[in-house]
Structures are given as C-alpha cells and as structure tokens.
Design an enzyme around this catalytic site. Structure first.
Site: not given
Ligand code: DQA
Length: 143
Positions: A9, A73
């Site tokens: 997301p 991710n």
């Molecule tokens: C993320 C870090 C997460 O905490 C955050 O909610 C994201 C992006 C990152 O790529 O740094 O949406 O996964």
C-alpha cells in the site's frame, strides 16, 4: 525463471509521497529500474503494486505455487499483517523483505516486522536502489 517484485500500500504514490523519506523515484521509474535489471541479468522480472491486502496474499500464493523468488515491500502491512506473513511463509524460493527507508531510524511502530523471520534476507534504507541489489542477489542464488 521469473522473479516477482511485490509492492504494497501507498507505494504506487512514490515520487509524490513524502519525497524526503522515499525519494523522487516514481513507481513507474521503479518498474523500469527492475525490468531493466532483469533484462541485464537475463531473468524475467515482473513488478506489481496493490493497496488491497487480499490481492497481495493472492500474488504470494501464486509465487508459492510457481516456486518463484520474491522481492516484497509490504509497506505498512509489514508491521502488522499476519495474513501477509502466513502467505509469505508458504514460499519455497528465497524471499527478500525490502524497505526503501531505514525503518529503524523512524517511528517505533516501524521497528517491528512480522515478515523478517520468514524472509531469507532484508534490504533496508538503500532507497529505490535496493531493488536492483535484491534482484542481482536473487538472480545469482535462486536461478
Ligand atoms: C516502507 C516502510 C513502511 O514502514 C511504510 O509503511 C511504507 C514503506 C519502506 O519502503 O520504507 O509504506 O516499507
């Protein structure tokens, strides 16, 4: 051999989303970066993004059924989604958990991941450049 890059997301909003944290690279740029790296490495790289948890769970099932390596991710789901974790635990090929930002330098709630102990390894805080690094490692080890 195919490698799936799965983004959760808000990652579709890269480039405009908090650029001081996530950089100027857009999701379209990220797709080009990953597919270009795949061409260089001679592997088929497919990049997907969703804001719907069930869709990500379905993609992980697909990767599990195909024995396909994954760069994941999971965005905010990283920190609390047992459904995503349970799907990731079914993978047989290597899984790299990736974060663009260094989550350990940020809020406390980002310090814990429910995915890390089912991942093969992690790439954290190297920006969008982490994706080609993950793909190179997977192409070397998993194909
Ligand atoms: C993320 C870090 C997460 O905490 C955050 O909610 C994201 C992006 C990152 O790529 O740094 O949406 O996964």
């Amino acid at each position: 051999m195919r490698i799936l890059v799965l983004n959760g997301p808000n990652l579709g909003r890269l480039g405009t989303r908090e650029p001081a944290v996530y950089g100027a690279t857009t999701h379209a740029d990220l797709v080009s970066l990953c597919t270009g790296t795949g061409e260089e490495l001679g592997v088929d790289v497919e990049v997907r993004q969703t804001d719907h948890e069930g869709e990500l769970v379905g993609w992980l099932h697909e990767a599990a059924d195909e024995g396909c390596p994954v760069v994941l991710n999971a965005g905010a789901w990283t920190h609390y989604s047992i459904a995503v974790r349970d799907a990731a635990a079914q993978l047989s090929a290597p899984l790299i958990e990736l974060h663009i930002s260094n989550v350990h330098k940020r809020e406390q709630f980002r310090h814990h991941s429910v995915l890390s102990d089912v991942a093969t390894g992690l790439i954290v805080g190297l920006g969008a450049e982490g994706y080609p690094l993950a793909l190179r490692w997977l192409a070397d080890k998993a194909t």
